[in-house]
Every structure is written in C-alpha cells, then in structure tokens.
Design an enzyme around this catalytic site. Structure first.
Site, PDB file in Angstrom:
ATOM      1  N   GLY A  17      37.853  47.009  40.526  1.00  0.00           N
ATOM      2  CA  GLY A  17      39.017  46.114  40.513  1.00  0.00           C
ATOM      3  C   GLY A  17      39.028  45.161  41.697  1.00  0.00           C
ATOM      4  O   GLY A  17      39.315  43.971  41.557  1.00  0.00           O
ATOM      5  N   CYS A  18      38.697  45.678  42.863  1.00  0.00           N
ATOM      6  CA  CYS A  18      38.718  44.850  44.079  1.00  0.00           C
ATOM      7  C   CYS A  18      37.594  43.816  44.072  1.00  0.00           C
ATOM      8  O   CYS A  18      37.771  42.694  44.544  1.00  0.00           O
ATOM      9  CB  CYS A  18      38.640  45.725  45.325  1.00  0.00           C
ATOM     10  N   THR A  19      36.455  44.191  43.510  1.00  0.00           N
ATOM     11  CA  THR A  19      35.346  43.244  43.387  1.00  0.00           C
ATOM     12  C   THR A  19      35.736  42.129  42.421  1.00  0.00           C
ATOM     13  O   THR A  19      35.527  40.939  42.707  1.00  0.00           O
ATOM     14  CB  THR A  19      34.068  43.958  42.908  1.00  0.00           C
ATOM     15  N   ALA A  32      38.281  39.854  44.242  1.00  0.00           N
ATOM     16  CA  ALA A  32      37.632  39.023  45.273  1.00  0.00           C
ATOM     17  C   ALA A  32      36.814  37.910  44.627  1.00  0.00           C
ATOM     18  O   ALA A  32      36.850  36.762  45.076  1.00  0.00           O
ATOM     19  CB  ALA A  32      36.751  39.889  46.168  1.00  0.00           C
TER      20      ALA A  32
END
Length: 151
Positions: A45-47, A50
């Site tokens: 999710g964070c990738t 970003a």
C-alpha cells in the site's frame, strides 16, 4: 488531539532520506505543501501511494506545491525506498513518532499499524484539507484536487 482544518502546522525538524535535517520553517508558510503520513516503506500500500505521488509530482510542482512523505522508518530505509522507486520528493524519518504525535495521527487497524493521513497546507501554513484512510490509492488524487483549489 488531532490538527484540524484552519489550524497552523506546528514547527518540526526531522532528518530526510539523505541524512540532512529538514526544518519545516523553510517550506511551510512559504508555499503550499502536501504532507502525507504513511505506515512503512516497501509495503504494498505504501509503495503504491508513494508511486502515485511520484507519478503526479510534476502536477504538484506546477501548482507550486511541495510533497513530503513521513513515516517511522529510518533515513537509511527511506533512502533505499526513494532510490528503488525513483521518488523525487522528500521523505522524513519520524522514528520517535514526535511529529506524528504533533499532527495527532492515530494508529489504525486495532492500534497495530501507524495511521495513513494526508494534509494539504496552504502558503500561510494553515491546513486546508486533511484525509484519513487506509486506502492508499485515494490520497494523491484528493491532495492534488485540494492543492489546485488554493488561490
């Protein structure tokens, strides 16, 4: 207590992905800023989040805004994350959680995961938009829409 729309962003200093001290006074109150808090480098999710900010970074720049990502990860982790995904914006290491606390970011998922929250700050240093959702795909679009509404 969480920061709300209309409130000024408190001053903070954190190290960036290059080990340099970032002083919020040098950016906040000078131009629009998007600060997004995210749980962890290299997670799916964070990738995705970003990379969505990366892919629209020029749109933010055209609107005169800076993008800053903050998580509890180390500068070293941020450096690897930024290099691997060609992230052109600032990543700040809030390993102690002090800035997360200043913004009032709560843990989510039964208190196990650091929260995912995005703030859009105008050129005066006031919050004009905030968005809290574990769904990483929505943050960039909502932030860009809010930035485009700044006069």
């Amino acid at each position: 207590m969480s920061l709300e729309k209309g409130e000024k962003v408190p001053h903070f200093e954190l190290k960036d992905q290059n080990g340099n001290v970032f002083d919020s006074k040098k950016v906040i109150g000078k131009k629009p800023v998007v600060i997004y808090f995210y749980p962890k480098d290299f997670t799916p999710g964070c990738t995705k989040e970003a990379c969505s900010f990366r892919d629209s970074y020029e749109d933010f720049k055209e609107a005169g805004a800076e993008v800053i990502g903050i998580s509890n990860d180390s500068e070293k982790s941020h450096s690897k994350f930024a290099k691997k995904h060609n992230l052109p914006f600032i990543l700040l290491s809030d390993s102690s959680g002090k800035v997360r606390k200043k913004f009032g970011i709560k843990k989510s998922l039964l208190g196990l995961v650091p929260g995912r929250e995005t703030f859009v700050i105008d050129g005066e240093g006031k919050i004009i938009f905030k968005f809290n959702s574990l769904d990483a795909s929505k943050h960039m679009k909502k932030a860009l829409n809010a930035v485009k509404k700044i006069d």
